[in-house]
Write a protein that holds these residues in place. Structure first.
Motif, PDB file in Angstrom:
ATOM      1  N   ASN A  91       0.596   6.956  -3.810  1.00  0.00           N
ATOM      2  CA  ASN A  91       0.150   8.074  -4.659  1.00  0.00           C
ATOM      3  C   ASN A  91      -1.254   7.840  -5.215  1.00  0.00           C
ATOM      4  O   ASN A  91      -1.898   8.763  -5.694  1.00  0.00           O
ATOM      5  CB  ASN A  91       1.130   8.307  -5.809  1.00  0.00           C
ATOM      6  CG  ASN A  91       2.475   8.806  -5.288  1.00  0.00           C
ATOM      7  OD1 ASN A  91       2.545   9.394  -4.215  1.00  0.00           O
ATOM      8  ND2 ASN A  91       3.539   8.534  -6.028  1.00  0.00           N
ATOM      9  N   GLN A  92      -1.717   6.590  -5.138  1.00  0.00           N
ATOM     10  CA  GLN A  92      -3.053   6.268  -5.654  1.00  0.00           C
ATOM     11  C   GLN A  92      -4.029   5.804  -4.578  1.00  0.00           C
ATOM     12  O   GLN A  92      -5.231   5.979  -4.722  1.00  0.00           O
ATOM     13  CB  GLN A  92      -2.955   5.171  -6.728  1.00  0.00           C
ATOM     14  CG  GLN A  92      -2.398   5.651  -8.055  1.00  0.00           C
ATOM     15  CD  GLN A  92      -2.310   4.502  -9.036  1.00  0.00           C
ATOM     16  OE1 GLN A  92      -1.281   3.879  -9.184  1.00  0.00           O
ATOM     17  NE2 GLN A  92      -3.410   4.193  -9.705  1.00  0.00           N
ATOM     18  N   VAL A  93      -3.508   5.164  -3.517  1.00  0.00           N
ATOM     19  CA  VAL A  93      -4.408   4.635  -2.478  1.00  0.00           C
ATOM     20  C   VAL A  93      -4.750   5.749  -1.491  1.00  0.00           C
ATOM     21  O   VAL A  93      -3.902   6.192  -0.717  1.00  0.00           O
ATOM     22  CB  VAL A  93      -3.776   3.434  -1.738  1.00  0.00           C
ATOM     23  CG1 VAL A  93      -4.688   2.967  -0.602  1.00  0.00           C
ATOM     24  CG2 VAL A  93      -3.507   2.290  -2.705  1.00  0.00           C
ATOM     25  N   THR A  94      -5.996   6.201  -1.554  1.00  0.00           N
ATOM     26  CA  THR A  94      -6.429   7.312  -0.689  1.00  0.00           C
ATOM     27  C   THR A  94      -6.810   6.811   0.699  1.00  0.00           C
ATOM     28  O   THR A  94      -6.618   7.498   1.695  1.00  0.00           O
ATOM     29  CB  THR A  94      -7.645   8.022  -1.298  1.00  0.00           C
ATOM     30  OG1 THR A  94      -8.701   7.052  -1.463  1.00  0.00           O
ATOM     31  CG2 THR A  94      -7.313   8.647  -2.626  1.00  0.00           C
ATOM     32  N   ASP A  95      -7.378   5.600   0.741  1.00  0.00           N
ATOM     33  CA  ASP A  95      -7.845   5.026   2.003  1.00  0.00           C
ATOM     34  C   ASP A  95      -7.694   3.517   1.956  1.00  0.00           C
ATOM     35  O   ASP A  95      -7.703   2.916   0.873  1.00  0.00           O
ATOM     36  CB  ASP A  95      -9.341   5.310   2.237  1.00  0.00           C
ATOM     37  CG  ASP A  95      -9.682   6.789   2.231  1.00  0.00           C
ATOM     38  OD1 ASP A  95      -9.846   7.360   3.319  1.00  0.00           O
ATOM     39  OD2 ASP A  95      -9.782   7.369   1.126  1.00  0.00           O
ATOM     40  N   SER A  96      -7.604   2.917   3.142  1.00  0.00           N
ATOM     41  CA  SER A  96      -7.612   1.465   3.218  1.00  0.00           C
ATOM     42  C   SER A  96      -8.312   1.043   4.498  1.00  0.00           C
ATOM     43  O   SER A  96      -8.101   1.644   5.550  1.00  0.00           O
ATOM     44  CB  SER A  96      -6.177   0.925   3.199  1.00  0.00           C
ATOM     45  OG  SER A  96      -6.198  -0.482   3.340  1.00  0.00           O
ATOM     46  N   ILE A  97      -9.150   0.030   4.383  1.00  0.00           N
ATOM     47  CA  ILE A  97      -9.813  -0.535   5.554  1.00  0.00           C
ATOM     48  C   ILE A  97      -9.425  -2.004   5.583  1.00  0.00           C
ATOM     49  O   ILE A  97      -9.714  -2.748   4.630  1.00  0.00           O
ATOM     50  CB  ILE A  97     -11.347  -0.396   5.452  1.00  0.00           C
ATOM     51  CG1 ILE A  97     -11.726   1.080   5.368  1.00  0.00           C
ATOM     52  CG2 ILE A  97     -12.031  -1.048   6.654  1.00  0.00           C
ATOM     53  CD1 ILE A  97     -13.054   1.319   4.715  1.00  0.00           C
ATOM     54  N   ILE A 112       0.848  -1.201   0.000  1.00  0.00           N
ATOM     55  CA  ILE A 112       0.000   0.000   0.000  1.00  0.00           C
ATOM     56  C   ILE A 112       0.882   1.248   0.000  1.00  0.00           C
ATOM     57  O   ILE A 112       0.593   2.226  -0.696  1.00  0.00           O
ATOM     58  CB  ILE A 112      -0.973  -0.020   1.208  1.00  0.00           C
ATOM     59  CG1 ILE A 112      -2.042  -1.096   0.986  1.00  0.00           C
ATOM     60  CG2 ILE A 112      -1.625   1.349   1.421  1.00  0.00           C
ATOM     61  CD1 ILE A 112      -2.942  -1.368   2.186  1.00  0.00           C
ATOM     62  N   LEU A 113       1.986   1.203   0.743  1.00  0.00           N
ATOM     63  CA  LEU A 113       2.916   2.342   0.724  1.00  0.00           C
ATOM     64  C   LEU A 113       3.531   2.528  -0.671  1.00  0.00           C
ATOM     65  O   LEU A 113       3.747   3.659  -1.099  1.00  0.00           O
ATOM     66  CB  LEU A 113       4.018   2.158   1.770  1.00  0.00           C
ATOM     67  CG  LEU A 113       3.606   2.352   3.233  1.00  0.00           C
ATOM     68  CD1 LEU A 113       4.791   2.105   4.169  1.00  0.00           C
ATOM     69  CD2 LEU A 113       3.028   3.741   3.482  1.00  0.00           C
ATOM     70  N   ASP A 114       3.793   1.429  -1.371  1.00  0.00           N
ATOM     71  CA  ASP A 114       4.285   1.535  -2.758  1.00  0.00           C
ATOM     72  C   ASP A 114       3.272   2.267  -3.635  1.00  0.00           C
ATOM     73  O   ASP A 114       3.633   2.970  -4.565  1.00  0.00           O
ATOM     74  CB  ASP A 114       4.493   0.138  -3.370  1.00  0.00           C
ATOM     75  CG  ASP A 114       5.779  -0.518  -2.891  1.00  0.00           C
ATOM     76  OD1 ASP A 114       6.613   0.175  -2.280  1.00  0.00           O
ATOM     77  OD2 ASP A 114       5.929  -1.738  -3.116  1.00  0.00           O
ATOM     78  N   TRP A 115       1.995   2.053  -3.331  1.00  0.00           N
ATOM     79  CA  TRP A 115       0.912   2.618  -4.138  1.00  0.00           C
ATOM     80  C   TRP A 115       0.346   3.895  -3.519  1.00  0.00           C
ATOM     81  O   TRP A 115      -0.738   4.348  -3.892  1.00  0.00           O
ATOM     82  CB  TRP A 115      -0.232   1.600  -4.254  1.00  0.00           C
ATOM     83  CG  TRP A 115       0.058   0.373  -5.062  1.00  0.00           C
ATOM     84  CD1 TRP A 115       1.054   0.193  -5.965  1.00  0.00           C
ATOM     85  CD2 TRP A 115      -0.690  -0.848  -5.035  1.00  0.00           C
ATOM     86  NE1 TRP A 115       0.980  -1.066  -6.521  1.00  0.00           N
ATOM     87  CE2 TRP A 115      -0.081  -1.736  -5.959  1.00  0.00           C
ATOM     88  CE3 TRP A 115      -1.808  -1.294  -4.335  1.00  0.00           C
ATOM     89  CZ2 TRP A 115      -0.562  -3.027  -6.188  1.00  0.00           C
ATOM     90  CZ3 TRP A 115      -2.284  -2.577  -4.561  1.00  0.00           C
ATOM     91  CH2 TRP A 115      -1.665  -3.433  -5.482  1.00  0.00           C
TER      92      TRP A 115
END
Length: 252
Positions: A121-127, A116-119
């Motif tokens: 710039n695109q991942v605004t949120d994660s649950i 998720i850290l790699d992404w």
């Protein structure tokens, strides 16, 4: 009789508690998003709800071929929406911003966070649902025994909120540990650091010898003069994310 088997090697524990499932899905209602990726749908406890959300582009990533066949049979709308692979091996599945959700496989949960850290710039949120120990670690603040590399690196980019505990009996088979659901929300203002690489190097070195003072643990990264600063009397777990970020500018 189900059309699938549980695979311990893949860290599979399937969520069976509808109340927990609905609480996780409900978290999405406070997020504005158009694209959603589910990680490790397994037997489809979350997928059941996610695939019917209107007006979004939904994809899932699932390594287990048997589960892919099962899900596509139960939910024909999922045809061509399941990526049969490990999340660790794929490129970002969307061109634009997206949200990541899942009952994450426990055996790779830390690696999923780094993905998720790699992404970022695109991942605004994660649950995500994690082993409680991992969820606690991600959400921990300075001074806590569980505060560590994951806490600092995730919190450099995301605000972390611990949502709720999930007991073993909510799963089939029940894991031997408690689980916890956390939410990551992209920070609107990031801490100021020299570079991502310098932050990663500093944080990893500092926590790899967390019992030592920062001066002893990270002396290879700073000049003797910089190391005179009293902040180096502290141990890694006593520094905030912003303090780590500020120190990157003083690195060799």
């Amino acid at each position: 009789m189900t059309d699938y088997t549980l695979k311990k090697s893949l860290g599979q524990h399937f969520l069976k508690d509808e109340n927990v499932t609905k609480r996780i899905v409900e978290e999405l209602t406070s997020i504005q998003y158009r694209q959603l990726l589910e990680v490790g749908p397994g037997a489809g406890a979350l997928t059941k709800y996610l695939q019917s959300i209107e007006g979004i582009d939904f994809k899932a990533v699932e390594l287990d071929n048997e589960k892919v066949i099962y899900l596509e049979k139960i939910y024909p709308t999922l045809a061509n929406k399941i990526i049969e692979a490990s999340i660790l091996d794929i490129d970002a599945p969307f061109e634009n911003n997206f949200v990541v959700i899942g009952n994450f496989p426990y055996n790779i949960s830390s690696q999923i966070l780094f993905k998720i850290l790699d992404w970022k710039n695109q991942v605004t949120d994660s649950i995500g649902m994690f082993q409680k120990e991992v969820a606690d670690r991600v959400a921990a603040g300075p001074g806590s025994k569980t505060y560590g590399i994951l806490s600092v690196l995730v919190q450099a980019y995301y605000d972390v909120k611990y949502l709720f505990d999930v007991p073993p009996e909510s799963f089939n088979p029940p894991p031997k540990v408690m689980s916890g659901v956390i939410r990551l929300t992209k920070r609107s203002i990031l801490p100021n650091f020299k570079s991502e690489r310098s932050l990663f190097v500093l944080v990893k070195l500092a926590f790899n010898q967390r019992r030592k003072t920062l001066r002893n643990a990270t002396k290879s990264l700073f000049s003797a003069e910089v190391l005179q600063d009293p902040i180096f009397d502290k141990r890694a777990e006593q520094l905030s994310v912003n303090e780590f970020a500020a120190l990157t500018f003083k690195m060799n």
